[in-house]
Each structure stands twice: as C-alpha cells, then as structure tokens.
Design a protein around this motif. Structure first.
Motif, PDB file in Angstrom:
ATOM      1  N   ARG A 247       0.880  -1.174   0.000  1.00 24.90           N
ATOM      2  CA  ARG A 247       0.000   0.000   0.000  1.00 24.90           C
ATOM      3  C   ARG A 247       0.913   1.219   0.000  1.00 24.90           C
ATOM      4  O   ARG A 247       1.889   1.258   0.740  1.00 24.90           O
ATOM      5  CB  ARG A 247      -0.878   0.011   1.245  1.00 24.90           C
ATOM      6  N   THR A 248       0.610   2.211  -0.805  1.00 26.78           N
ATOM      7  CA  THR A 248       1.452   3.403  -0.904  1.00 26.78           C
ATOM      8  C   THR A 248       0.672   4.623  -0.453  1.00 26.78           C
ATOM      9  O   THR A 248      -0.473   4.821  -0.868  1.00 26.78           O
ATOM     10  CB  THR A 248       1.934   3.600  -2.361  1.00 26.78           C
ATOM     11  N   GLU A 249       1.293   5.419   0.398  1.00 27.10           N
ATOM     12  CA  GLU A 249       0.727   6.686   0.849  1.00 27.10           C
ATOM     13  C   GLU A 249       1.813   7.745   0.731  1.00 27.10           C
ATOM     14  O   GLU A 249       2.971   7.483   1.039  1.00 27.10           O
ATOM     15  CB  GLU A 249       0.265   6.609   2.305  1.00 27.10           C
ATOM     16  N   ASP A 250       1.453   8.940   0.306  1.00 26.61           N
ATOM     17  CA  ASP A 250       2.371  10.071   0.284  1.00 26.61           C
ATOM     18  C   ASP A 250       2.153  10.871   1.559  1.00 26.61           C
ATOM     19  O   ASP A 250       1.114  11.513   1.719  1.00 26.61           O
ATOM     20  CB  ASP A 250       2.121  10.954  -0.944  1.00 26.61           C
ATOM     21  N   LEU A 251       3.130  10.816   2.458  1.00 32.42           N
ATOM     22  CA  LEU A 251       3.017  11.477   3.756  1.00 32.42           C
ATOM     23  C   LEU A 251       3.535  12.907   3.654  1.00 32.42           C
ATOM     24  O   LEU A 251       4.730  13.124   3.447  1.00 32.42           O
ATOM     25  CB  LEU A 251       3.815  10.688   4.807  1.00 32.42           C
ATOM     26  N   PRO A 252       2.658  13.905   3.815  1.00 35.97           N
ATOM     27  CA  PRO A 252       3.124  15.293   3.779  1.00 35.97           C
ATOM     28  C   PRO A 252       3.825  15.658   5.088  1.00 35.97           C
ATOM     29  O   PRO A 252       3.637  15.000   6.105  1.00 35.97           O
ATOM     30  CB  PRO A 252       1.838  16.097   3.598  1.00 35.97           C
ATOM     31  N   SER A 253       4.587  16.709   5.058  1.00 33.15           N
ATOM     32  CA  SER A 253       5.281  17.174   6.258  1.00 33.15           C
ATOM     33  C   SER A 253       4.290  17.772   7.247  1.00 33.15           C
ATOM     34  O   SER A 253       3.478  18.617   6.872  1.00 33.15           O
ATOM     35  CB  SER A 253       6.322  18.222   5.884  1.00 33.15           C
ATOM     36  N   MET A 254       4.385  17.363   8.502  1.00 32.82           N
ATOM     37  CA  MET A 254       3.529  17.983   9.516  1.00 32.82           C
ATOM     38  C   MET A 254       4.015  19.389   9.852  1.00 32.82           C
ATOM     39  O   MET A 254       3.339  20.138  10.533  1.00 32.82           O
ATOM     40  CB  MET A 254       3.398  17.118  10.764  1.00 32.82           C
ATOM     41  N   SER A 255       5.199  19.759   9.330  1.00 24.52           N
ATOM     42  CA  SER A 255       5.691  21.135   9.483  1.00 24.52           C
ATOM     43  C   SER A 255       4.916  22.086   8.571  1.00 24.52           C
ATOM     44  O   SER A 255       4.883  23.292   8.820  1.00 24.52           O
ATOM     45  CB  SER A 255       7.180  21.216   9.124  1.00 24.52           C
ATOM     46  N   ARG A 256       4.312  21.563   7.518  1.00 30.07           N
ATOM     47  CA  ARG A 256       3.611  22.390   6.531  1.00 30.07           C
ATOM     48  C   ARG A 256       2.107  22.172   6.482  1.00 30.07           C
ATOM     49  O   ARG A 256       1.363  23.071   6.116  1.00 30.07           O
ATOM     50  CB  ARG A 256       4.144  22.089   5.126  1.00 30.07           C
ATOM     51  N   TYR A 257       1.655  20.958   6.768  1.00 33.51           N
ATOM     52  CA  TYR A 257       0.261  20.591   6.536  1.00 33.51           C
ATOM     53  C   TYR A 257      -0.393  20.088   7.810  1.00 33.51           C
ATOM     54  O   TYR A 257       0.262  19.501   8.659  1.00 33.51           O
ATOM     55  CB  TYR A 257       0.166  19.515   5.450  1.00 33.51           C
ATOM     56  N   ASN A 258      -1.702  20.258   7.907  1.00 32.66           N
ATOM     57  CA  ASN A 258      -2.400  19.803   9.108  1.00 32.66           C
ATOM     58  C   ASN A 258      -2.899  18.368   9.002  1.00 32.66           C
ATOM     59  O   ASN A 258      -3.645  17.900   9.842  1.00 32.66           O
ATOM     60  CB  ASN A 258      -3.549  20.754   9.464  1.00 32.66           C
TER      61      ASN A 258
END
Length: 119
Positions: free
Chosen positions: A31-42
């Motif tokens: 399974r693939t997920e693109d994890l955004p930075s928690m420094s930028r996104y909520n």
C-alpha cells in the motif's frame, strides 16, 4: 511539558491523520501513501491501529522538515519518517520507535505489517 510530535499535535487539535490504517484497509500487501510534512500541513501523520494484534496499539508516522515552527529541531528529527506510539485518548506518554530514512522499514510488533520509506 509537551513534545511537538504527531500524537501531541493530534491531542491539541492541530493535526488530523491523512489516513487511518487498521485491519480493514492495511492488509498484508503493498500500500502506498504520500506522507506530507507535519511542518507544513495539518494532515501530516498516518495513524496505524494494530487491531490485528493480541494487544492493539496505535502508532503514528510523522514527517518533519527544519522550517517554520520546526526550524530549530535537531537534524536527527528532520527529513525522515518518525514512528511514535500513543493510544489516542489515553494518558500514556508517547514512545519513540525510530526514524526511517529512504529505504528504511519498520515492522509492527506482531510482525505482520511493514512500513517502508520509498522516497
């Protein structure tokens, strides 16, 4: 005293999971997920509830960059995927289970599910 990790950001209402994985949608295949930075996104965390294990736990994957509110964090805490354990709604402390760089992997305590960082 708080650590500004994904579980505490969830607890404070600053962050929501990008996706919640459990036995219904995290089966034993890729399974693939693109994890955004928690420094930028909520929505910069992935919640994994090991409801398939004899003793379920909740793990949180987070990705941070050295910018904004995280500009002062140690290099060892940035540009990698951190793995934290905390059962949401509990008064337990959060536990750090490691940092993963590109190519790194983590296997849940039951040994049946794996997370790998691709890029």
């Amino acid at each position: 005293e708080r650590c500004y990790n994904a579980p505490h950001a969830i607890e404070m209402g600053w962050l929501s999971p990008l996706v919640t994985l459990d036995s219904s949608n995290f089966v034993q295949h890729e399974r693939t997920e693109d994890l955004p930075s928690m420094s930028r996104y909520n929505d910069g965390t992935i919640k994994i509830t090991t409801d398939w294990a004899a003793t379920p736990k909740t793990f949180w994957l987070q990705y941070k960059l050295k910018e904004g509110g995280d500009a002062g964090i140690s290099s060892s805490w940035s540009n990698n995927v951190g793995i934290k354990a905390w059962n949401e709604g509990s008064y337990e402390r959060t536990d750090h289970h490691g940092n993963l760089g590109v190519g790194g992997s983590w296997v849940d305590p039951s040994g049946t599910r794996q997370v790998q960082v691709n890029n």
